[in-house]
Motif scaffolding. Structure first.
Motif, PDB file in Angstrom:
ATOM      1  N   ARG A 343       2.697  27.002   9.059  1.00 31.03           N
ATOM      2  CA  ARG A 343       1.513  26.994   9.928  1.00 31.03           C
ATOM      3  C   ARG A 343       1.518  25.781  10.854  1.00 31.03           C
ATOM      4  O   ARG A 343       1.115  25.862  12.015  1.00 31.03           O
ATOM      5  CB  ARG A 343       0.245  26.997   9.070  1.00 31.03           C
ATOM      6  N   TRP A 344       1.989  24.649  10.341  1.00 30.11           N
ATOM      7  CA  TRP A 344       2.059  23.417  11.149  1.00 30.11           C
ATOM      8  C   TRP A 344       3.045  23.580  12.306  1.00 30.11           C
ATOM      9  O   TRP A 344       2.770  23.175  13.435  1.00 30.11           O
ATOM     10  CB  TRP A 344       2.464  22.261  10.248  1.00 30.11           C
ATOM     11  N   LYS A 345       4.164  24.213  12.023  1.00 25.29           N
ATOM     12  CA  LYS A 345       5.158  24.441  13.070  1.00 25.29           C
ATOM     13  C   LYS A 345       4.645  25.447  14.104  1.00 25.29           C
ATOM     14  O   LYS A 345       4.854  25.284  15.315  1.00 25.29           O
ATOM     15  CB  LYS A 345       6.467  24.945  12.451  1.00 25.29           C
ATOM     16  N   HIS A 346       3.956  26.477  13.636  1.00 30.21           N
ATOM     17  CA  HIS A 346       3.452  27.506  14.548  1.00 30.21           C
ATOM     18  C   HIS A 346       2.404  26.937  15.501  1.00 30.21           C
ATOM     19  O   HIS A 346       2.280  27.386  16.646  1.00 30.21           O
ATOM     20  CB  HIS A 346       2.858  28.651  13.727  1.00 30.21           C
ATOM     21  N   ARG A 347       1.663  25.921  15.058  1.00 30.36           N
ATOM     22  CA  ARG A 347       0.615  25.332  15.894  1.00 30.36           C
ATOM     23  C   ARG A 347       1.198  24.678  17.153  1.00 30.36           C
ATOM     24  O   ARG A 347       0.578  24.730  18.230  1.00 30.36           O
ATOM     25  CB  ARG A 347      -0.170  24.310  15.077  1.00 30.36           C
ATOM     26  N   PHE A 348       2.385  24.071  17.067  1.00 30.11           N
ATOM     27  CA  PHE A 348       2.965  23.330  18.191  1.00 30.11           C
ATOM     28  C   PHE A 348       4.141  24.057  18.837  1.00 30.11           C
ATOM     29  O   PHE A 348       4.766  23.520  19.744  1.00 30.11           O
ATOM     30  CB  PHE A 348       3.446  21.953  17.714  1.00 30.11           C
ATOM     31  N   GLN A 349       4.433  25.274  18.363  1.00 30.52           N
ATOM     32  CA  GLN A 349       5.635  25.953  18.826  1.00 30.52           C
ATOM     33  C   GLN A 349       5.577  26.302  20.312  1.00 30.52           C
ATOM     34  O   GLN A 349       6.582  26.226  21.023  1.00 30.52           O
ATOM     35  CB  GLN A 349       5.856  27.226  17.997  1.00 30.52           C
ATOM     36  N   LYS A 351       3.669  24.797  22.622  1.00 27.92           N
ATOM     37  CA  LYS A 351       3.216  23.698  23.465  1.00 27.92           C
ATOM     38  C   LYS A 351       4.385  23.053  24.189  1.00 27.92           C
ATOM     39  O   LYS A 351       5.512  23.033  23.697  1.00 27.92           O
ATOM     40  CB  LYS A 351       2.482  22.641  22.618  1.00 27.92           C
ATOM     41  N   CYS A 356       3.027  17.234  23.078  1.00 28.22           N
ATOM     42  CA  CYS A 356       3.141  16.993  21.634  1.00 28.22           C
ATOM     43  C   CYS A 356       3.151  15.493  21.356  1.00 28.22           C
ATOM     44  O   CYS A 356       3.789  14.729  22.069  1.00 28.22           O
ATOM     45  CB  CYS A 356       4.423  17.626  21.091  1.00 28.22           C
ATOM     46  N   GLU A 366      -4.305  14.237  15.139  1.00 33.02           N
ATOM     47  CA  GLU A 366      -4.413  15.668  15.448  1.00 33.02           C
ATOM     48  C   GLU A 366      -4.294  16.551  14.215  1.00 33.02           C
ATOM     49  O   GLU A 366      -4.388  17.771  14.313  1.00 33.02           O
ATOM     50  CB  GLU A 366      -3.334  16.067  16.461  1.00 33.02           C
ATOM     51  N   CYS A 367      -4.062  15.936  13.063  1.00 31.97           N
ATOM     52  CA  CYS A 367      -3.886  16.716  11.834  1.00 31.97           C
ATOM     53  C   CYS A 367      -5.220  16.837  11.102  1.00 31.97           C
ATOM     54  O   CYS A 367      -5.863  15.827  10.778  1.00 31.97           O
ATOM     55  CB  CYS A 367      -2.841  16.043  10.935  1.00 31.97           C
ATOM     56  N   ASP A 368      -5.634  18.051  10.833  1.00 32.30           N
ATOM     57  CA  ASP A 368      -6.876  18.320  10.106  1.00 32.30           C
ATOM     58  C   ASP A 368      -6.583  18.258   8.605  1.00 32.30           C
ATOM     59  O   ASP A 368      -5.757  19.016   8.086  1.00 32.30           O
ATOM     60  CB  ASP A 368      -7.422  19.693  10.490  1.00 32.30           C
TER      61      ASP A 368
END
Length: 414
Positions: A343-349, A351, A356, A366-368
């Protein structure tokens, strides 16, 4: 240290980062502070102060014969003026008379720091800017020339024989082409380390940011070595202009076949000689020292790089398995980390790389924590690992000023 942490109710087992310089009583893994802290917390990662590592890079690179002799001559020149307020005033008078309307006045040469090699660039800059005026002052000391360039207060001043002889010796050393080209080579090529020196003395440097900065400096020096003919040609042209200003001709040292204490690489002209025997060995030494001194940093920084979005999209988090195993007890749910990483990788994929964050501190913002608890914990740990201990040591140095004041003061303290 351990007693203090216990007095303020901090659990020693929660220590995750520690940084010292190279003193054996601190950095030794057998009997030093590092070992005593490690006995209390196995996950406390030791980091050699990066400021000291950079200091060693410059110091070891300046052990080469040409650079060592150049630094010695430069130190003698600085001490010649600083040892006498009268001489220093004369030099300042020459500068002010030559540049009366300049908005940013040029400073006199300042002494080279014996311990902080990385802070010497200010001394190099001041000497470079005042070089012509230093030569004018030395000619006045030695031969009584250039009286028009001095102020009215120094026109009829006579100097003792020791000052005249010393000035004559300084003049011979500083006007030689060997000194000029060696000084400019150091001044130009060491300037790439000036910016990172300031960075390492701040409080906002984290491991990942430092890794990127060191990697960038390494690539700069490798690029210079690949294009040495072009890069050194600019330095040599500048040296020729500097030599012409003091009526010095570009020459190479005399060599004979039986000499073994001087580099005898074949060269058809002075530029080729100094490129082969001065610039290339100097840059090779800097590059090798950077690799050697920061090798531990590269190993340590490569582990959390998978958490940085720009690196994560390229490498896919391949380095993170060892990190998760090492900090398994600290993570809320280490077993779910692979799913969280997806999920972390998909968030910035999708962008753009410029959007970044590049450092651990920026990524942490930026990390929740509720959405990515394991990644948030790892980022928090790596933000706490010290990259340098310069600021702490500066505080200790400032404390010495208070002790000096209290000893020198006549005031009684309660």
């Amino acid at each position: 240290m351990i007693q203090f942490l216990q007095d303020v109710n901090l659990d020693l087992k929660n220590i995750r980062g520690k940084g010292y310089d190279g003193a054996a009583n601190r950095s030794s893994d057998n009997v030093g502070v590092q070992r005593k802290i490690k006995n209390e917390s196995l996950n406390a990662v030791y980091v050699y102060c990066s400021g000291h590592c950079l200091n060693f890079v410059i110091a070891h690179s300046c052990f080469l014969p040409n650079t060592r002799n150049t630094i010695a001559k430069l130190m003698n020149c600085c001490l010649f003026f600083l040892a006498s307020p009268k001489r220093e005033s004369l030099l300042q008078s020459i500068i002010m008379k030559a540049l009366p309307d300049i908005s940013k006045p040029r400073k006199s040469p300042i002494d080279l720091c014996r311990t902080k090699w990385s802070s010497r660039h200010d001394s190099y800059r001041n000497f470079y800017q005042a070089y012509c005026y230093v030569i004018i002052a030395l000619e006045y000391f030695a031969y009584g020339a250039n009286k028009d360039a001095c102020g009215e207060d120094f026109t009829n001043v006579t100097w003792d024989k020791t000052s005249r002889d010393n000035a004559n010796s300084q003049l011979t050393s500083l006007t030689s082409f060997d000194f000029i080209i060696s000084f400019l080579t150091m001044y130009q090529f060491l300037s790439h380390l000036e910016g990172i020196t300031v960075k390492l003395q701040g409080r906002t440097v984290d491991i990942i940011m430092l890794y990127h900065e060191i990697a960038e400096v390494k690539s700069v020096y490798k690029d210079i070595l690949r294009n040495m003919n072009e890069k050194f040609s600019c330095v040599y042209t500048q040296a020729e202009r500097m030599a012409r200003s003091v009526n010095t001709q570009p020459t190479k040292p005399r060599t004979v076949g039986r000499q073994i204490m001087r580099n005898n690489a074949p060269a058809i002209n002075p530029e080729e000689y100094y490129r082969r025997n001065l610039a290339i060995p100097f840059l090779n030494h800097i590059s090798s020292e950077l690799e050697s001194q920061f090798s531990d940093l590269s190993i340590l920084s490569s582990k959390p790089l998978g958490l940085v979005p720009s690196t994560l999209c390229e490498e896919g988090g391949a380095y993170l398995q060892n990190v998760v195993e090492f900090y398994a007890e600290d993570l809320p749910s280490a077993d779910l980390f692979p799913q969280e990483l997806v999920r972390w990788k998909h968030r910035f994929q999708n962008k753009h790389p410029e959007e970044c964050p590049l450092t651990a501190a920026q990524v942490l913002k930026e990390c929740d924590e509720e959405l990515f608890p394991n990644i948030f914990t790892l980022l928090k740990i790596y933000c706490s690992i010290p990259a340098t201990s310069c600021e702490c040591e500066h505080s200790a140095s400032a404390l010495r000023m208070l002790h000096t004041y209290s000893r020198a003061s006549m005031k009684l303290f309660d």
